[in-house]
Scaffold this motif. Structure first.
Motif, PDB file in Angstrom:
ATOM      1  N   GLU B  88       0.779  -1.236   0.000  1.00 44.06           N
ATOM      2  CA  GLU B  88       0.000   0.000   0.000  1.00 44.06           C
ATOM      3  C   GLU B  88       0.812   1.288   0.000  1.00 44.06           C
ATOM      4  N   PRO B  89       1.766   1.419  -0.884  1.00 45.55           N
ATOM      5  CA  PRO B  89       2.390   2.734  -1.000  1.00 45.55           C
ATOM      6  C   PRO B  89       1.382   3.663  -1.667  1.00 45.55           C
ATOM      7  N   THR B  90       1.580   4.940  -1.565  1.00 41.29           N
ATOM      8  CA  THR B  90       0.719   5.867  -2.307  1.00 41.29           C
ATOM      9  C   THR B  90       1.299   6.058  -3.703  1.00 41.29           C
ATOM     10  N   LEU B  91       0.494   6.605  -4.595  1.00 42.85           N
ATOM     11  CA  LEU B  91       0.996   6.912  -5.930  1.00 42.85           C
ATOM     12  C   LEU B  91       2.140   7.926  -5.834  1.00 42.85           C
ATOM     13  N   SER B  92       1.990   8.875  -4.959  1.00 43.33           N
ATOM     14  CA  SER B  92       3.038   9.877  -4.783  1.00 43.33           C
ATOM     15  C   SER B  92       4.356   9.219  -4.364  1.00 43.33           C
ATOM     16  N   ASP B  93       4.297   8.241  -3.452  1.00 42.36           N
ATOM     17  CA  ASP B  93       5.503   7.482  -3.069  1.00 42.36           C
ATOM     18  C   ASP B  93       6.121   6.821  -4.298  1.00 42.36           C
ATOM     19  N   ARG B  94       5.267   6.205  -5.095  1.00 42.64           N
ATOM     20  CA  ARG B  94       5.783   5.489  -6.268  1.00 42.64           C
ATOM     21  C   ARG B  94       6.425   6.448  -7.275  1.00 42.64           C
ATOM     22  N   LEU B  95       5.790   7.590  -7.482  1.00 41.26           N
ATOM     23  CA  LEU B  95       6.350   8.559  -8.445  1.00 41.26           C
ATOM     24  C   LEU B  95       7.731   9.031  -7.973  1.00 41.26           C
ATOM     25  N   GLU B  96       7.860   9.270  -6.685  1.00 42.07           N
ATOM     26  CA  GLU B  96       9.149   9.737  -6.170  1.00 42.07           C
ATOM     27  C   GLU B  96      10.199   8.635  -6.232  1.00 42.07           C
ATOM     28  N   ARG B  97       9.771   7.425  -5.902  1.00 44.50           N
ATOM     29  CA  ARG B  97      10.710   6.294  -5.937  1.00 44.50           C
ATOM     30  C   ARG B  97      11.187   6.040  -7.379  1.00 44.50           C
ATOM     31  N   PHE B  98      10.269   6.085  -8.307  1.00 41.43           N
ATOM     32  CA  PHE B  98      10.647   5.894  -9.707  1.00 41.43           C
ATOM     33  C   PHE B  98      11.635   6.976 -10.147  1.00 41.43           C
ATOM     34  N   ALA B  99      11.342   8.224  -9.792  1.00 46.16           N
ATOM     35  CA  ALA B  99      12.221   9.325 -10.204  1.00 46.16           C
ATOM     36  C   ALA B  99      13.620   9.145  -9.616  1.00 46.16           C
ATOM     37  N   SER B 100      13.688   8.708  -8.378  1.00 43.72           N
ATOM     38  CA  SER B 100      15.008   8.613  -7.755  1.00 43.72           C
ATOM     39  C   SER B 100      15.790   7.426  -8.318  1.00 43.72           C
ATOM     40  N   LEU B 101      15.114   6.299  -8.551  1.00 44.44           N
ATOM     41  CA  LEU B 101      15.796   5.149  -9.166  1.00 44.44           C
ATOM     42  C   LEU B 101      16.258   5.487 -10.583  1.00 44.44           C
ATOM     43  N   ARG B 102      15.429   6.176 -11.322  1.00 46.65           N
ATOM     44  CA  ARG B 102      15.786   6.529 -12.697  1.00 46.65           C
ATOM     45  C   ARG B 102      16.998   7.460 -12.720  1.00 46.65           C
ATOM     46  N   ARG B 103      17.010   8.412 -11.808  1.00 46.46           N
ATOM     47  CA  ARG B 103      18.150   9.346 -11.742  1.00 46.46           C
ATOM     48  C   ARG B 103      19.441   8.577 -11.467  1.00 46.46           C
ATOM     49  N   ARG B 104      19.369   7.676 -10.493  1.00 48.08           N
ATOM     50  CA  ARG B 104      20.541   6.876 -10.137  1.00 48.08           C
ATOM     51  C   ARG B 104      20.979   6.010 -11.332  1.00 48.08           C
ATOM     52  N   ASN B 105      20.010   5.415 -12.013  1.00 46.45           N
ATOM     53  CA  ASN B 105      20.356   4.544 -13.143  1.00 46.45           C
ATOM     54  C   ASN B 105      20.928   5.332 -14.322  1.00 46.45           C
ATOM     55  N   LEU B 106      20.437   6.538 -14.529  1.00 43.62           N
ATOM     56  CA  LEU B 106      21.002   7.348 -15.623  1.00 43.62           C
ATOM     57  C   LEU B 106      22.419   7.800 -15.279  1.00 43.62           C
ATOM     58  N   ASP B 107      22.668   8.038 -14.012  1.00 44.76           N
ATOM     59  CA  ASP B 107      24.043   8.335 -13.593  1.00 44.76           C
ATOM     60  C   ASP B 107      24.946   7.135 -13.878  1.00 44.76           C
ATOM     61  N   GLU B 108      24.459   5.956 -13.528  1.00 48.58           N
ATOM     62  CA  GLU B 108      25.268   4.764 -13.780  1.00 48.58           C
ATOM     63  C   GLU B 108      25.468   4.561 -15.279  1.00 48.58           C
ATOM     64  N   LEU B 109      24.417   4.787 -16.060  1.00 48.47           N
ATOM     65  CA  LEU B 109      24.532   4.655 -17.523  1.00 48.47           C
ATOM     66  C   LEU B 109      25.604   5.599 -18.068  1.00 48.47           C
ATOM     67  N   ALA B 110      25.590   6.836 -17.591  1.00 54.14           N
ATOM     68  CA  ALA B 110      26.585   7.810 -18.070  1.00 54.14           C
ATOM     69  C   ALA B 110      27.992   7.338 -17.718  1.00 54.14           C
ATOM     70  N   GLY B 111      28.127   6.740 -16.529  1.00 61.31           N
ATOM     71  CA  GLY B 111      29.441   6.262 -16.075  1.00 61.31           C
ATOM     72  C   GLY B 111      29.937   5.051 -16.843  1.00 61.31           C
ATOM     73  N   MET B 112      29.074   4.401 -17.587  1.00 67.28           N
ATOM     74  CA  MET B 112      29.470   3.195 -18.334  1.00 67.28           C
ATOM     75  C   MET B 112      30.281   3.544 -19.580  1.00 67.28           C
ATOM     76  N   ARG B 113      30.276   4.803 -19.946  1.00 64.79           N
ATOM     77  CA  ARG B 113      31.055   5.284 -21.093  1.00 64.79           C
ATOM     78  C   ARG B 113      30.849   4.385 -22.314  1.00 64.79           C
ATOM     79  N   ILE B 114      29.612   4.324 -22.712  1.00 62.12           N
ATOM     80  CA  ILE B 114      29.221   3.445 -23.814  1.00 62.12           C
ATOM     81  C   ILE B 114      29.462   4.132 -25.153  1.00 62.12           C
ATOM     82  N   GLY B 115      30.228   3.511 -26.006  1.00 58.42           N
ATOM     83  CA  GLY B 115      30.471   3.995 -27.364  1.00 58.42           C
ATOM     84  C   GLY B 115      29.979   2.956 -28.363  1.00 58.42           C
ATOM     85  N   PRO B 116      30.247   3.184 -29.653  1.00 61.85           N
ATOM     86  CA  PRO B 116      29.750   2.265 -30.685  1.00 61.85           C
ATOM     87  C   PRO B 116      30.185   0.815 -30.467  1.00 61.85           C
ATOM     88  N   ALA B 117      31.375   0.588 -29.962  1.00 53.59           N
ATOM     89  CA  ALA B 117      31.842  -0.795 -29.758  1.00 53.59           C
ATOM     90  C   ALA B 117      31.022  -1.470 -28.657  1.00 53.59           C
TER      91      ALA B 117
END
Lengths: 179, 179
Positions: B88-117
């Motif tokens: 029973e989380p609230t929708l507001s809890d879920r929206l915030e949790r999603f935003a924070s996980l996404r931010r963290r994952n995009l930081d990790e993605l940027a750190g992966m230094r992904i190029g064409p190879a």
């Protein structure tokens, strides 16, 4: 779910901000591509929403509330924005224009002091005949949400090839084009 | 449109804000209703997006980039959020949790230094066999957009009756339910 003015307005208020969150600052590769011949890009959809603010929802509501003899709606030109596109506004211009028209229209809607009796008043739709104010306002809301779904779908489809075999798990990529 | 990391990330960055603009503060009548048996509400979809952040996209990208012997993905549980809903989380809890996980994952993605190879490196999908990092990341993007389309459609359908005869002009209201 019956139409409720407060619940409906809660969606109408949000749409400009949703479109801005999704589209503002994106490269044209996302916003100017459509899903095939005779279909619309995100840019086109925002133009169409502007047309609705200018010529459809509130003018029709006014006509119904006039309680006049002739309450027959002008047909709505669903393709007006394609001519307007020749003036080459930017997407950012369109997003701001839509937001400002919507704000003005919601102010006017609030000033109409619509209650249960007004929601039952009717106008004449060129195709459907008698329709109620309640149906018109519910349609305004559903129309916003339908076009938000369309914009998301059209953008998703730009990656139809790029997802490779995952296309099998992404029904949005094989949906038929439509508005 | 080929997958491009910068263009794809531009969508991934926006999704939490788009969902917040659309859903935050709405009454449950909009956010907790679905489009029929075995279908999801907006609340359910946000739970599913959280699951993807926790167990799907970035863990699979890590596995591919490990260049290890065994690069077979764990199956993704598309229904995990339905069990989580019992907490029973609230929708507001879920929206915030999603935003924070996404931010963290995009930081990790940027750190992966992904190029064409790196985009050509592969993993093993339990159903599809060999897939590339490029396909995985394109799917992350298309999956976001598909679920945005779904949320808009599911909400629009709450007014299927309320629009009266306009249902004929609103194809979103008669779309088949799907995710």
């Amino acid at each position: 779910m019956d139409f409720d003015l407060r619940e409906g307005a809660a969606i109408l208020e949000r749409t400009p901000g949703v479109l801005r969150s999704l589209l503002a600052g994106l490269p044209d590769s996302w916003t100017r591509r459509n899903e095939g011949p005779q279909t619309w890009s995100a840019f086109d959809v925002v133009g169409h929403l502007i047309d609705g603010e200018e010529t459809d929802w509130i003018p029709r509501a006014r006509l119904i509330l006039s309680r006049g003899e002739n309450r027959r709606f002008q047909p709505f030109d669903r393709f007006a924005h394609l001519a307007a596109a020749k003036e080459e506004p930017t997407l950012s211009d369109r997003l701001e224009r839509f937001a400002s028209l919507r704000r003005r229209n919601l102010d006017e809607l609030a000033g109409m002091r619509i209650g249960p009796a007004e929601l039952r008043l009717t106008g004449e739709h060129p195709d459907f005949g008698t329709v109620t104010l309640s149906q018109l306002l519910a349609t305004w809301v559903a129309h916003d949400l339908g076009h938000l779904a369309q914009v998301s779908r059209v953008m998703a489809k730009q990656y139809r090839q790029a997802v490779g075999p995952w296309i099998a798990f992404l029904p949005v990529l094989t949906d038929r084009p439509r508005d």
